[in-house]
Design an enzyme around this catalytic site. Structure first.
Site, PDB file in Angstrom:
ATOM      1  N   ASP A  10       6.870  -3.405  -0.820  1.00 38.67           N
ATOM      2  CA  ASP A  10       6.116  -2.303  -0.255  1.00 38.67           C
ATOM      3  C   ASP A  10       6.685  -2.063   1.153  1.00 38.67           C
ATOM      4  OD1 ASP A  10       4.048  -0.376   0.056  1.00 38.67           O
ATOM      5  OD2 ASP A  10       2.850  -1.849   1.129  1.00 38.67           O
ATOM      6  N   LEU A  11       6.363  -0.936   1.756  1.00 37.94           N
ATOM      7  CA  LEU A  11       6.920  -0.609   3.074  1.00 37.94           C
ATOM      8  C   LEU A  11       5.931  -0.896   4.203  1.00 37.94           C
ATOM      9  CD1 LEU A  11       9.251   0.642   4.716  1.00 37.94           C
ATOM     10  CD2 LEU A  11       8.236   2.889   4.267  1.00 37.94           C
ATOM     11  N   ASP A  12       4.848  -0.134   4.240  1.00 35.62           N
ATOM     12  CA  ASP A  12       3.882  -0.258   5.332  1.00 35.62           C
ATOM     13  C   ASP A  12       3.199  -1.617   5.302  1.00 35.62           C
ATOM     14  OD1 ASP A  12       4.582   2.328   5.718  1.00 35.62           O
ATOM     15  OD2 ASP A  12       2.692   3.210   5.058  1.00 35.62           O
ATOM     16  N   THR A  18       3.815   0.826  10.058  1.00 38.08           N
ATOM     17  CA  THR A  18       3.513   2.243  10.245  1.00 38.08           C
ATOM     18  C   THR A  18       2.032   2.521  10.038  1.00 38.08           C
ATOM     19  OG1 THR A  18       4.066   2.680   7.943  1.00 38.08           O
ATOM     20  CG2 THR A  18       5.808   3.016   9.571  1.00 38.08           C
ATOM     21  N   TRP A  26      -5.007   9.973  10.953  1.00 35.74           N
ATOM     22  CA  TRP A  26      -6.266  10.197  10.227  1.00 35.74           C
ATOM     23  C   TRP A  26      -7.439  10.280  11.195  1.00 35.74           C
ATOM     24  CZ3 TRP A  26      -5.762  12.250   5.848  1.00 35.74           C
ATOM     25  CH2 TRP A  26      -4.887  11.803   4.863  1.00 35.74           C
ATOM     26  N   LYS A  46      -5.507   1.544   2.512  1.00 38.07           N
ATOM     27  CA  LYS A  46      -4.299   0.738   2.306  1.00 38.07           C
ATOM     28  C   LYS A  46      -3.775   0.878   0.878  1.00 38.07           C
ATOM     29  CE  LYS A  46      -4.103  -3.006   5.677  1.00 38.07           C
ATOM     30  NZ  LYS A  46      -4.058  -4.473   5.830  1.00 38.07           N
ATOM     31  N   VAL A  48      -2.998   3.490  -0.719  1.00 37.71           N
ATOM     32  CA  VAL A  48      -3.532   4.649  -1.433  1.00 37.71           C
ATOM     33  C   VAL A  48      -2.705   5.891  -1.091  1.00 37.71           C
ATOM     34  CG1 VAL A  48      -5.594   6.093  -1.711  1.00 37.71           C
ATOM     35  CG2 VAL A  48      -5.835   3.630  -1.414  1.00 37.71           C
ATOM     36  N   SER A  49      -2.551   6.798  -2.046  1.00 37.92           N
ATOM     37  CA  SER A  49      -1.757   8.007  -1.829  1.00 37.92           C
ATOM     38  C   SER A  49      -2.397   8.905  -0.772  1.00 37.92           C
ATOM     39  CB  SER A  49      -1.607   8.789  -3.133  1.00 37.92           C
ATOM     40  OG  SER A  49      -2.851   9.349  -3.513  1.00 37.92           O
ATOM     41  N   ARG A  50      -1.612   9.865  -0.300  1.00 37.75           N
ATOM     42  CA  ARG A  50      -2.063  10.743   0.794  1.00 37.75           C
ATOM     43  C   ARG A  50      -3.321  11.526   0.426  1.00 37.75           C
ATOM     44  NH1 ARG A  50       2.296  14.914   2.606  1.00 37.75           N
ATOM     45  NH2 ARG A  50       3.455  12.964   2.792  1.00 37.75           N
ATOM     46  N   SER A 115       7.130   2.116  -2.644  1.00 41.60           N
ATOM     47  CA  SER A 115       6.153   2.592  -1.667  1.00 41.60           C
ATOM     48  C   SER A 115       5.569   3.933  -2.062  1.00 41.60           C
ATOM     49  CB  SER A 115       6.817   2.707  -0.292  1.00 41.60           C
ATOM     50  OG  SER A 115       5.974   3.378   0.635  1.00 41.60           O
ATOM     51  N   ALA A 116       4.290   4.132  -1.728  1.00 40.39           N
ATOM     52  CA  ALA A 116       3.638   5.424  -1.976  1.00 40.39           C
ATOM     53  C   ALA A 116       4.040   6.462  -0.936  1.00 40.39           C
ATOM     54  CB  ALA A 116       2.117   5.249  -1.954  1.00 40.39           C
ATOM     55  N   LYS A 118       5.801   9.223   1.185  1.00 36.55           N
ATOM     56  CA  LYS A 118       6.788  10.288   0.969  1.00 36.55           C
ATOM     57  C   LYS A 118       7.773  10.357   2.131  1.00 36.55           C
ATOM     58  CE  LYS A 118       4.287  13.467  -2.102  1.00 36.55           C
ATOM     59  NZ  LYS A 118       3.149  12.662  -2.494  1.00 36.55           N
ATOM     60  N   ASN A 119       7.516   9.564   3.165  1.00 41.21           N
ATOM     61  CA  ASN A 119       8.376   9.541   4.347  1.00 41.21           C
ATOM     62  C   ASN A 119       9.211   8.272   4.428  1.00 41.21           C
ATOM     63  OD1 ASN A 119       7.292  12.041   5.624  1.00 41.21           O
ATOM     64  ND2 ASN A 119       5.419  10.851   5.701  1.00 41.21           N
ATOM     65  N   LYS A 146      -0.792   3.357  -6.680  1.00 42.20           N
ATOM     66  CA  LYS A 146      -1.265   2.002  -6.935  1.00 42.20           C
ATOM     67  C   LYS A 146      -2.799   2.025  -6.929  1.00 42.20           C
ATOM     68  CE  LYS A 146       2.673   0.432  -4.166  1.00 42.20           C
ATOM     69  NZ  LYS A 146       3.085  -0.123  -2.862  1.00 42.20           N
ATOM     70  N   GLU A 170       3.607  -7.407  -1.159  1.00 45.41           N
ATOM     71  CA  GLU A 170       2.584  -6.387  -0.929  1.00 45.41           C
ATOM     72  C   GLU A 170       1.566  -6.838   0.121  1.00 45.41           C
ATOM     73  OE1 GLU A 170       1.041  -3.627  -1.359  1.00 45.41           O
ATOM     74  OE2 GLU A 170       2.299  -2.538  -2.773  1.00 45.41           O
ATOM     75  N   ASP A 171       1.006  -5.870   0.864  1.00 49.13           N
ATOM     76  CA  ASP A 171      -0.031  -6.202   1.838  1.00 49.13           C
ATOM     77  C   ASP A 171      -1.392  -5.633   1.448  1.00 49.13           C
ATOM     78  OD1 ASP A 171       0.472  -3.469   2.405  1.00 49.13           O
ATOM     79  OD2 ASP A 171      -0.250  -3.744   4.459  1.00 49.13           O
TER      80      ASP A 171
END
Length: 220
Positions: A10-12, A18, A26, A46, A48-50, A115-116, A118-119, A146, A170-171
């Site tokens: 995972d990324l974040d 990030t 948000w 955490k 979850v999609s945008r 990762s979810a 888009k960036n 996810k 994963e976090d």
């Protein structure tokens, strides 16, 4: 015994932090809409999609909008977030992440991002992490968030490695569930209280070594 051939990250919160930029964007959106969005509220976002995150935020504020308005709000938040991540550099890589990615490469393990976000490509490019991945699956490649296992199954397919030979880092609780639904083992990055379903929980990738991976492989 099934040996581990690939690591999916995972990324974040795993490779870079990030999450703070997501939260600030948000929080700013909530304030513009007239309510307070706390760090505790943000925990629900955490992994979850945008658009799902926006729905959670709006539920906190007791607000409802049509899809066109929701899309406009999500874009506004993302623009603020993008401004922040555009200024990121290698100093924002989390402790141990780069060393572990290098160790994976040196030991012949394939690596993929799952990762979810888009960036993700912007973040990877700005931090210099792009060359350490054999495959990158982000929010532009997936339709299901996810805990759906789609992102990890796509990663395994891109690496040509069976799911049972992959391990996920994963976090988020939803990410751990997604890994297991994909038929993969999972290392949780964070607190055992929330990530207890993972096969191993560490505070950061600084605690991970190839030897520990081999131990996990032997225990399967």
């Amino acid at each position: 015994m099934t040996s581990i051939k690939a690591c999916l990250f995972d990324l974040d919160g795993v490779l870079v932090d990030t999450a703070k930029y997501h939260y600030l964007a948000w929080k700013r959106l909530a304030e513009e809409l007239g309510f307070t969005f706390t760090e505790q509220d943000n925990e629900k976002l955490k992994g979850v999609s945008r658009m799902a995150s926006l729905d959670i935020l709006l539920s906190v504020g007791g607000l409802q909008f049509d899809n066109a308005k929701k899309y406009e709000l999500a874009e506004r938040k993302n623009n603020w977030y993008f401004e922040s991540i555009s200024k990121m550099d290698h100093t924002e890589i989390l402790p141990g992440a780069l060393d572990f990615l290098k160790a994976c490469q040196e030991n012949g393990l394939k690596t993929a991002l799952g990762s979810a976000s888009k960036n993700a490509m912007t973040i990877l490019d700005n931090t210099g992490l792009t060359p350490y991945f054999d495959a990158i699956i982000d929010g532009t490649h997936t339709t299901n968030a996810k805990p759906d296992p789609e992102v990890f199954l796509l990663g395994a397919a891109a690496l040509s490695v069976p799911p049972e030979q992959c391990i996920v880092f994963e976090d988020a609780e939803a990410g751990v569930e997604a890994a297991h639904r994909a038929g993969m083992s999972c290392v949780g990055i964070g607190s055992p209280a929330t990530l207890g379903q993972a096969e191993l929980v560490v505070s950061s990738l600084q605690e991970m070594t190839i030897e520990r991976l081999k131990e996990l492989s032997l225990a399967r």
